[in-house]
Each structure stands twice: as C-alpha cells, then as structure tokens.
Design an enzyme around this catalytic site. Sequence first.
Site, short mmCIF file in Angstrom:
data_model
loop_
_atom_site.label_atom_id
_atom_site.label_comp_id
_atom_site.label_asym_id
_atom_site.label_seq_id
_atom_site.Cartn_x
_atom_site.Cartn_y
_atom_site.Cartn_z
N LYS A 161 -10.37 40.46 -11.17
CA LYS A 161 -9.19 41.31 -10.93
C LYS A 161 -9.12 42.52 -11.85
CE LYS A 161 -6.43 37.63 -8.89
NZ LYS A 161 -5.17 36.87 -8.88
N ASP A 198 -0.05 40.04 -6.06
CA ASP A 198 0.20 38.76 -6.72
C ASP A 198 1.60 38.67 -7.32
OD1 ASP A 198 -2.19 37.40 -6.28
OD2 ASP A 198 -3.14 38.20 -8.08
#
Length: 554
Positions: free
Chosen positions: A313, A350
């Site tokens: 990420k 997220d």
Amino acid sequence: MLAASSATAQQATEPAASTEPSYICTSVTATTVKTFLAEIQEAAASGVDIIELRLDFLTDFDPEQHLETILKACPLPYIVTYRPVWEGGKYEGPEPERLAVLKMAALLGAPYVDVEFKASPYFFADPHEVPLSTKVILSYHDFKQTPDAAVLNKLATAMRQAGADIVKLAAMANDIGDAARMLDLLRNKDGPMIALSMGERGQIVRLLAAKYGGHLTFAAMSPERASAPGQPDIGRLAGLFNYRKQTAATKVFGIIGNPVTQSKSPLIHNTAFQHIGFDGVYVPLLVDDLDRFLAAFADYDDFAGFSVTIPHKEAALRAAKDVDPVAAQIGAVNTLIRQADGSFKGYNTDWEAAIAAIERGLAGVPGGAAAAAAAAAAAKKGGGAAAASPLKGKTVVVIGAGGAGRALAFGAAARGARVLIANRSRDRADALAAALAAQYGAAAAAAVSYEDLAGGRVAGDVLANSTSVGMAPNTEESPVPAAVAGQFKVVFDAVYNPLWTRLLLDARAGGATPVDGLQMFVGQALEQFRLFTGAEPPAELMERTVEESMGVKK
C-alpha cells in the site's frame, strides 16, 4: 506394431472456433485403465470443451489392448498425451514405442496429439503417418524458469516451422513479470497457440488466455486435483472468471498483494461485474515487487485498475502519478486506477470503511457494510447536518503502522479521537504519530511500545488491529494476549479470513464488542467498485456473496 481400422476411428472433432474461440481443457490422470475410463466420463460431465488423456499416468496400459477402448470412451474432443519423464511426465519406456502410440492415436481419429518439441524430428520423420485431420500440438516445458522474450519467440517460430499445428509453451513463473512474457506470446502469435505459466505467480496467464486468444487453457476438475502448479478449477474458471465470455475488449482488474490466495476480492468483484453486465474480469495478482509488476505490464492498457493489499500500500502511493488528497494525507494507497496517459491515480477506500465499522460498533448499530451504505445514501439524500462521530473524544489504539494502520489512524483522528500507535518497529510508530500530530495537533497522537500494549499497560476505548496476524492459515495467532483484548470497549480486526479471529474471540470472551474485518472489506470494495466501473455497486449482493462463501449465517 499396433493395427488400426478406419471403421473404428473416433468421430469426435475439434470444437467449432466460431462458437468457442478459446477452450477449457482438463486432464485425465488416473493410474489404472478402469479408473481412467471412469475419470473420462467424469471429465466429460464437468463442463469442459476438451479432455487431455494423460496415458503416461497409466500403470497397466497395454496399447494393443487398451488404446482404442480409451479413445472410443471419450465423448468430447481430446488430446492424446504420452509425456516422457524427461519432459515432466511419467513414461520411462523406449521412445520409438511411445511415438508409435501417438501416431496410432492419430490414425484412430484423435483430434489432437501432443508431441514434445524435442521429439518432433522423430515424430515427423515420415509425415504421411499422421493424418491431416489430427492437429499436432508441439509442446515445450520449462519447469524451473521462464525464458526471456527472445528465446520464447525463437522457440515458437522453430516449433511452427517444425510442423506444429498448435504451439504450446509452458514455463514456471518465478515472478509475475514472467507472466507478462507469456501473455506477450499470445498477443503476438502468428497461429494457434497455447501459452501457460506454471505456479501461482503466473496464474493470470491461465485465467486470461481467452482474452488474449489462447487456443485453450487447462483447468482441474476440483482444486485438489490440479495437474500443474497454479491450475484453476473448472468451476471457478468458467464461472467466477467468466472465461468463455472474455474478449479482447474485456477490462482486467485485480488484487495486488502477497499473499493473495485467501482474498475474497475476486469473488466479490467478479460477482458484481457479472450482475450488472460489466465487461471486466478481476484476478488475483501475487506480486513480490510492485514497481517490477507495473513495469512488466506497462503497455497493457486493458489492465484498468487494481486493489492493493499487504504489503504494497505504501509502494502504491509512490507508484501513483496522481494521488487523491485523502490518500496522500494518509500516506497509503489501496486502489490504483489507470488514467488515459497510462499512469495511475491512487485512492484509499480503506479508512472510511474501517472507521464506519468501528463507529457502528461503538454506537451499537446493527447491520453490515451494505446497511451502512444504504443509511449513508439516505442521509446524504435527506441533507441536514451530520451527527457527531461516536469516536470523538475516545482513545483508539492502533496495532500496526503500515498502509492499513495509517488509514485507521488518520481516519480516527479525523473523527476527533486520540490515537495511540503500537508497532513492533518503534520507529515506524513514531513516524506515524508525528504525521498525525502535524495534521491534527500534538495531543492527537502518540506512539506506545508494543511491549506495554501486550502487557496491558496501555488504556483506551477501541483496539484496532491493522496487521495480518491471525489471518488464515495462522488462525490461532493474536496480536495481543486474551486478557488485553477484553480491556477495551470495542475491538476491531482488519483480518476477515477467518471472520472470527483469535483476537475477536478473546475480545468477546472478555466482554468487549467485536467488530469483524468483513465490514471493512465489503465497505472498501463498494467504493472500489465505483472507481472501477463508474456504476453504483450492488451492495447487498456483494456483502451476501462474501458472507455465504465464509459460512456466515445472519
């Protein structure tokens, strides 16, 4: 020498290319003639187009007695393969006898015979022995590595010149970049070709063969019966990955991570794509190095977007040419969308999904991500001031300072919570706390030692695990002792496979409210779906699909 009668020639023929441009094949690998014949019928009923008959697996095979019986038993087009040990097979006998069996299969009407490229000079020594009705597959296997592009192209040309009706190249993928070279073969082929990457890192070649014009791909009758590394099963290939409906126009999406085997992302996105009639396919991408992957597929404009998970990420943030402001603030990207110039824009879906799940846990609001999405849409439509977050004034302890940890920490701070970060590497926790303090003030965040947290010396209202500790198959692991989990009001775990992690079981036993990672997973997938397709996601279907796959009963 075997004798053949034209009257007994098998009537099965090659499938019509006009109706099925790329075929699904499965291999029969039983070891006795009796079970081999039974497995042929099982394969025929499994939904495949072509059956490979791996004669080399048979331990009681007598060509004079059994070959014609086996061929007659096959109701679908079939490939006769008699693979020697020197090419990864089981046959250890004399070469002349092996090649004689393949020629006899052709004379008996076999639609295809598979001949190893190394053996082609001997097989074609008398070209009149093979009827034109039989397609000869010349095959080459490298079980250790994928040759470079120049070698692969040279091999394909030589195989075609040697007499191949269909060229088959199979090589081990030690990096997902190797898969790009195999797909390049299909994109640039000059005739019928089968290209396969072995191993999980090359699975996309098998899943996307139809899109790129491969003659066929291989699939197992069930996951445990795969005859080669990385081979998908028939049901998932034909159903979940929509193999027979893939075209050159089909857009490719995928989950970039390591590991990815456990991910439900292909299930949730492919189900939703098919539900709304979107021409896309979503595949697992086992990536060791993100930059290397993006470079290998740089000219694949049809690779339209990716979900990004552990451990990539933060690398995705660096790889994105343009970054959504929220993702830039968090310092982590979980979604990459290809732009018109071929570059990628990064997003983070997220944080809002995770924070919304935690807020519902604190407020005691039932329902999952789909219900939350519906409520949010209704509130947005109705207008009015947003209610204060139940996180305001609370203390949230975040375990982990990676991409998911940063999303949780920034999201909680944005809602007015004080954030404490515990990470095994203290310097990363310090860096994240400093970034939060710079954005929200010195009192908004602090780093704490992992040892103090594990020892029960860190107090808070919410405990949020952002690490992969407890993920299948390591389901008995937990980031903190059981007694610590019960000290918090709400315990959130980003891990969703299994749904009930050891951390959540310990939290529930200790009196805390557990919040599972499935809510975050579905919530972030809903927003990714919008970014991928430009359409509203079928939220209830997506949530129900994942729940059913995990045996969740509502």
